[in-house]
Design a protein around this motif. Sequence first.
Motif, PDB file in Angstrom:
ATOM      1  N   THR A   1      48.877  41.981  29.244  1.00  0.00           N
ATOM      2  CA  THR A   1      48.106  40.836  28.742  1.00  0.00           C
ATOM      3  C   THR A   1      46.922  41.245  27.872  1.00  0.00           C
ATOM      4  O   THR A   1      46.179  40.380  27.413  1.00  0.00           O
TER       5      THR A   1
ATOM      6  N   HIS B   1      42.601  45.371  39.838  1.00  0.00           N
ATOM      7  CA  HIS B   1      42.983  43.964  39.726  1.00  0.00           C
ATOM      8  C   HIS B   1      43.937  43.569  40.842  1.00  0.00           C
ATOM      9  O   HIS B   1      44.727  44.386  41.314  1.00  0.00           O
TER      10      HIS B   1
ATOM     11  N   LEU C   1      48.146  36.657  40.457  1.00  0.00           N
ATOM     12  CA  LEU C   1      48.123  35.365  39.766  1.00  0.00           C
ATOM     13  C   LEU C   1      49.473  34.668  39.934  1.00  0.00           C
ATOM     14  O   LEU C   1      50.509  35.325  40.106  1.00  0.00           O
TER      15      LEU C   1
ATOM     16  N   TYR D   1      50.831  33.165  33.978  1.00  0.00           N
ATOM     17  CA  TYR D   1      49.980  33.478  32.830  1.00  0.00           C
ATOM     18  C   TYR D   1      50.618  32.811  31.617  1.00  0.00           C
ATOM     19  O   TYR D   1      51.754  33.120  31.273  1.00  0.00           O
TER      20      TYR D   1
ATOM     21  N   SER E   1      35.069  41.251  36.974  1.00  0.00           N
ATOM     22  CA  SER E   1      34.950  39.797  36.886  1.00  0.00           C
ATOM     23  C   SER E   1      36.300  39.134  37.152  1.00  0.00           C
ATOM     24  O   SER E   1      37.355  39.709  36.907  1.00  0.00           O
ATOM     25  N   ASN E   2      36.232  37.895  37.678  1.00  0.00           N
ATOM     26  CA  ASN E   2      37.434  37.119  37.950  1.00  0.00           C
ATOM     27  C   ASN E   2      37.202  35.680  37.492  1.00  0.00           C
ATOM     28  O   ASN E   2      36.118  35.314  37.045  1.00  0.00           O
ATOM     29  N   TYR E   3      38.230  34.846  37.638  1.00  0.00           N
ATOM     30  CA  TYR E   3      38.120  33.453  37.213  1.00  0.00           C
ATOM     31  C   TYR E   3      37.362  32.608  38.230  1.00  0.00           C
ATOM     32  O   TYR E   3      36.800  31.577  37.890  1.00  0.00           O
ATOM     33  N   GLY E   4      37.345  33.033  39.483  1.00  0.00           N
ATOM     34  CA  GLY E   4      36.636  32.304  40.510  1.00  0.00           C
ATOM     35  C   GLY E   4      36.948  32.873  41.876  1.00  0.00           C
ATOM     36  O   GLY E   4      37.856  33.708  42.025  1.00  0.00           O
TER      37      GLY E   4
ATOM     38  N   GLU F   1      38.504  31.680  44.188  1.00  0.00           N
ATOM     39  CA  GLU F   1      39.874  31.361  44.602  1.00  0.00           C
ATOM     40  C   GLU F   1      40.840  32.509  44.329  1.00  0.00           C
ATOM     41  O   GLU F   1      41.921  32.583  44.944  1.00  0.00           O
ATOM     42  N   ASP F   2      40.479  33.411  43.406  1.00  0.00           N
ATOM     43  CA  ASP F   2      41.357  34.561  43.139  1.00  0.00           C
ATOM     44  C   ASP F   2      41.444  35.461  44.368  1.00  0.00           C
ATOM     45  O   ASP F   2      42.536  35.836  44.803  1.00  0.00           O
TER      46      ASP F   2
ATOM     47  N   THR G   1      43.542  47.682  30.571  1.00  0.00           N
ATOM     48  CA  THR G   1      42.554  46.714  31.064  1.00  0.00           C
ATOM     49  C   THR G   1      41.508  47.437  31.922  1.00  0.00           C
ATOM     50  O   THR G   1      41.472  47.287  33.143  1.00  0.00           O
TER      51      THR G   1
END
Length: 315
Positions: A46, A148, A152, A155, A188-191, A193-194, A251
Motif C-alpha cells: 500500500t 503494524h 484491517l 483497503y 500512528s493508527n486510524y484510531g 479501534e485498530d 512502510t
Amino acid sequence: MKYQPADSLESPRFAGVRTFMRLPHLRTLENVDFVVLGIPWDDATTHRPGARFGPEGIRRVSIMLRPWNPYWDVKIFDYLSGVDYGDVPVVPGYIEDTYARIEAEFEKIARAGVTPIAMGGDHSITLGELRGLAKVHGPLALVHIDAHLDTLDQYFGRKYNHGTPFRRAVEEGLVDPHRSIQVGIRGSNYGPEDYQGTRDLGYELITMYELQAMGLEAALERIHRRVGPAPCFISIDIDAVDPAYAPGTGTPEVDGFTSREILRLVRGLKGLNFKAADVVEVLPALDPGEITAYLGGNLIYELISLLALRKKEGR
C-alpha cells in the motif's frame, strides 16, 4: 545425502550463482530438513513497492553466513540438510492466483515433513503460506513480529493486501488466535479501534511501548506462555526494526527494535514448536549498504539455527 553450503575455503564467496547461504539450488524435498524459498510478490503493498526483489537481495548478501553459530555453539549442517528451493512462480497483478500457487507449494513442503522458511515479498504472502500449512498442521499459533497489526478488514474495498492477512487468517480458521501474539506494534493508527479490533479477533498484543516498559525477557515469557507447545508459524516483518537499522522497507516506522534486540528476540523463541517462518518486506532499492538485506538474512540464519539446536538437543 546431506545438503549443505558450498565450502568458502574451497570456492570464494563471490563466485557461483547466488543462493541463500550458498546452499544448493534444488527443487527437492527428499533428504531435506528445511528449505529456504523466495516469494517475489509485492502487488499488495500500500505504499512503496519493490519488495518483490527482497529474495534476490537477501540471497546476494547471505553468502557471508557461515555454518557455525557461535551464540548457540551449533554447527548447523551437522544436524540439518537444507536447500535453496528457488522461488514460488507468482502471477504478477493477480493475488488470488498467486495465493493458490503459494498454498499448493507450502502444502506440498509441509506434507513432506520439511520446514519452509520464506523470503518475501510483502506481508500479504503469509496468508497463502498459512492456507497451505493449515491443511497439514491444522490451525497454527502465530508469532507475528511487526510494526503494524495487518488486521484491517479491507483497503479501498479490497480484502487482500499486506494490511489484512491476519484478519483473513482468523476468519478462515488458519490460525488459533488464542495461542497467537503480535509483538512490536507501534506508530500512528486510524484510531483506538485498530488495537481493539486485533484483540477482538483473539490475538494477544504487545506494543513496542509496552515492550520497552516491561523489557525483552518479560515479553519473551509472555510469548512462550501464549504459544505453549502448539505448532506455530513465525512471521517477521523487517519494519519491526527501526529504520535506522533497516531502512530498506516499504512502510518504515520509527522507534523500533535495534538489530541486536530483534536478534535477541528471535533467539529467545528457542523451544517453540515452529513449523514454518517468513521474513518479509525487505526492499533492496531503498537499502543503502544492503544493511536491511543483511539483517533479513541473519534473521533467517537464526531461525535455521533454532531448527539445528532442536535436533542437537533431541527434541
